[in-house]
Design a protein around this motif. Structure first.
Motif, PDB file in Angstrom:
ATOM      1  N   UNK A 163       0.473  -1.032  -0.238  1.00 51.64           N
ATOM      2  CA  UNK A 163       0.196   0.058   0.147  1.00 51.64           C
ATOM      3  C   UNK A 163       1.220   1.107  -0.039  1.00 51.64           C
ATOM      4  N   UNK A 164       2.225   1.402   0.164  1.00 48.21           N
ATOM      5  CA  UNK A 164       3.612   2.151   0.634  1.00 48.21           C
ATOM      6  C   UNK A 164       3.339   3.171  -0.589  1.00 48.21           C
ATOM      7  N   UNK A 165       2.450   2.565  -1.868  1.00 50.62           N
ATOM      8  CA  UNK A 165       3.159   4.020  -2.875  1.00 50.62           C
ATOM      9  C   UNK A 165       1.312   4.019  -3.625  1.00 50.62           C
ATOM     10  N   UNK A 166       0.383   2.740  -3.242  1.00 52.32           N
ATOM     11  CA  UNK A 166      -0.922   2.807  -4.040  1.00 52.32           C
ATOM     12  C   UNK A 166      -1.317   4.864  -3.992  1.00 52.32           C
ATOM     13  N   UNK A 172      -5.101   8.210  -2.264  1.00 54.24           N
ATOM     14  CA  UNK A 172      -4.932   9.023  -2.500  1.00 54.24           C
ATOM     15  C   UNK A 172      -3.517   9.253  -1.947  1.00 54.24           C
ATOM     16  N   UNK A 173      -2.626   9.358  -2.278  1.00 58.19           N
ATOM     17  CA  UNK A 173      -1.189   8.547  -1.014  1.00 58.19           C
ATOM     18  C   UNK A 173      -0.223   9.491  -1.965  1.00 58.19           C
ATOM     19  N   UNK A 174       0.459  11.225  -1.685  1.00 56.27           N
ATOM     20  CA  UNK A 174       1.909  11.978  -2.305  1.00 56.27           C
ATOM     21  C   UNK A 174       2.544  10.406  -2.327  1.00 56.27           C
ATOM     22  N   UNK A 175       3.512  10.836  -3.006  1.00 55.48           N
ATOM     23  CA  UNK A 175       5.286  10.339  -3.542  1.00 55.48           C
ATOM     24  C   UNK A 175       5.823  11.705  -3.836  1.00 55.48           C
TER      25      UNK A 175
END
Lengths: 429, 429
Positions: A163-166, A172-175
């Protein structure tokens, strides 16, 4: 390349890999392990493989490849353009020997190959350290990868939290990628640690390449502040490269982050895989920030990948007397990057939390270099943006001979991706 | 304002000051000394005075002003717009008391006023240290000043070589402004000295404001390498400000450079004259480079003046941990300045040697804020360029109350020089 349908009398619809649609799609397990086999077969960034997977699906593409040596030589006649046919013929030549070996080792069946089975078997290694194989269509497949087009990875090998980069619409996740020189200065390491900490505080995942110097300081800076960080590896996710950063990688994996690769566990990080890894860092991140980089640096390649994907690029300035900042200043001068000096300014580039990534086909979206090889990609990276650069400079930056560069430029010009002007070669942008 | 002809039944043509035409023009000596009187009367950047000199010529404008108190109150009725008439009435009110005193001291006659005669009499002080009075139409009048429109100085008082800044078509000379913080760091002083030295080697005149810190290091850096340097003073050219830089100024004057001012010898440098001096530095230079500047700094005002004149602006980056570079990074982020790291990159901004400055009216040329006052200028400097800024931010940066700022914004909006959008106020650019 997408116009090539090697087996035109076979219906393509319905057997191709599902394209991500924003929601969760049940992925056929045979398709997943066939994509895993393709990730062992084709080198990262092989756009011929990517186009073939898009057209036929991984299972069918694998079967078609294994049968290719037994078909009459003229079986491709009349399909696609001559250029595409030629590239497909050469791809079959380079894939076939390796495919035979992989098949003999159990790759390409509907289940994990024995050599990777221990990594991916649920429960055997237990918990978050097990390796997941994500493919397009998985809810956790990072939608940002879609922007890579045919250069997208066949699958992602993820050790840690998948899920770290989903970054799908539902979660919504920002990287943000923080990348830079291995030969960093104390200034650069301090600045990147501050940036990573500030981003972690804002709930942003810090991505980087796990190298010494800026990369390591970025991962560490996020971890120190309790943030998640993702190491994008050039080789298999079972090993840390460099080994000196092994503890750092384990800490990232143990704290909600991950180490991600596009080649199977056990695969070595080669020079070309390092170069291709940079496109993955850029595509997995909404923003790429270069903290310190010499005039020629892999971090600049990551920045150019991000720019080509129409993602915002930041560069942290430094003393003009420091060669470690020369690459950053170059990005600023060339208009590739925006000047950023703290985490707030990086977040400003990232836009509001949960902002949707552009849909494929959106005019804001990327124009990937469809159907060109890694050599052409490198030459394209070295093109001028605002004005042309001489052949010799491009060759030097791309690390190719002038003859190789000239050939690549010809292909890029044909593809409409390079333009000649009075001072040399530049992109259309 | 240019539409206002206070004495409409008097023919204007033929008695106005000659506009520079690129070649040498014989300037009437009465006009020269009348302009000198105006430089003692009107504060730098007084666009009402500038428009009046343009319309009537300095001799006629002076005569008209001295007669104004004796005319019937309605003598301006029906001339120009109401706004222009109102501004002219207020200007007469502020000029008249000072004009009477100046006239009593011999200013405004066809010869130098007694108090400045010793400076300008040929031979009395001998050699290059004598003070020259340049006016529009002189072959040595820097054509770049024309871009200031009505805000151009009435004349230039030049102590040193009046050729130092001549940039006419017949003797192209390049000048680059190197400006920055008084509270400079060792890094900034080293970098600006290197830049100045590199520019001197290329035959470029280094202009700056003669202040401590970056300015002094710029002048010194040019002198050390045998270059010419021009000190643009906020007060009279007979004195150095600060006094601690007096030797530096004398060295500039003695080695083919000059100290230049727009107020007569003996005039004090006031706060508002310092602010107006910045527009002069920008207009006298083909490129303005900010080396170190705090978040709020006079050097940023010089940079914005240059940008408004459509001249290239450079900013030298520094450590993001140094507050002395924060203003430079701000210019880079705002897109006002290009990142420059060495003299070669500054020269690139300056363009090829001898490149003609844009002609007035050239679409590449500037769009000066015709007919707005210094307060509006400051508010305009604080506007956003790419996106609007809130009123409070603009007021803070302009150093005005929100009420004063709102009034100025209203005027700027009417003049088509400010635009309101969802996030606040910005320029049209």
């Amino acid at each position: 390349m997408t116009s090539a349908r090697p087996d035109a009398d076979r219906p393509v619809d319905g057997c191709g890999a599902q394209r991500p649609t924003g929601g969760a799609v049940t992925v056929d397990e045979a398709e997943r392990w066939a994509r895993a086999a393709w990730s062992a077969l084709a080198e990262p960034g092989d756009v011929v493989a990517g186009a073939l997977l898009d057209a036929l699906g991984a299972v069918e593409a694998w079967r078609w490849l294994l049968e290719a040596p037994h078909r009459p030589p003229a079986h491709l006649d009349g399909l696609g353009t001559e250029l595409a046919r030629g590239r497909l013929v050469r791809a079959i030549e380079r894939w076939t020997p390796r495919a035979a070996v992989l098949a003999a080792h159990g790759w390409g069946s509907a289940t994990p190959a024995p050599e990777v089975a221990p990594f991916v078997a649920p429960g055997t290694r237990g918990g978050p350290a097990a390796v997941h194989v994500l493919v397009p269509g998985d809810a956790r497949w990072p939608v940002g990868l879609t922007d890579l087009g045919a250069a997208a990875p066949a699958c992602l090998w993820v050790r840690g939290d998948p899920d770290a980069l989903a970054d799908g619409a539902d979660r919504p996740r920002r990287a943000v990628a923080l990348v830079g020189a291995r030969a960093a200065t104390a200034y650069g390491e301090r600045v990147v640690a501050d940036l990573a900490g500030g981003l972690a505080d804002a709930g942003v995942v810090v991505t980087s390449g796990g190298a010494y110097g800026i990369d390591a300081a970025a991962h560490r800076g996020a971890l120190v502040r309790g943030g998640r960080t993702v190491v994008v590896a050039a080789g298999g996710v079972d090993r840390a490269y460099p080994a000196g950063n092994a503890r750092l990688v384990e800490e990232a994996v143990a704290t909600g982050g991950a180490v991600i690769g596009e080649v199977p566990p056990g695969a070595l990080p080669t020079r070309s895989r390092f170069l291709q890894r940079n496109r993955l860092i850029a595509a997995l991140s909404q923003v790429t920030v270069v903290v310190e980089a010499a005039w020629r640096s892999g971090a600049l390649s990551t920045a150019h990948h991000a720019a080509r994907l129409a993602r915002p690029v930041g560069a942290v300035p430094g003393p003009v007397t420091s060669m470690a900042s020369a690459g950053c200043h170059r990005l600023l001068r060339d208009g590739v990057a925006v000047c950023v000096t703290d985490a707030a300014e990086v977040l400003e580039l990232a836009g509001p939390a949960g902002a949707a990534a552009p849909e494929p086909g959106d005019p804001r979206g990327p124009r990937p270099l469809d159907g060109v090889g890694p050599r052409e990609q490198r030459v394209h990276d070295a093109l001028g943006t605002r004005r042309g650069r001489p052949l010799e400079e491009i060759a030097r930056d791309a690390g190719l001979t002038t003859r190789e560069t000239a050939t690549a430029l010809g292909l890029l010009e044909l593809a409409g991706a390079a333009l000649r002007d009075a001072s040399g070669w530049r992109t259309h942008a």
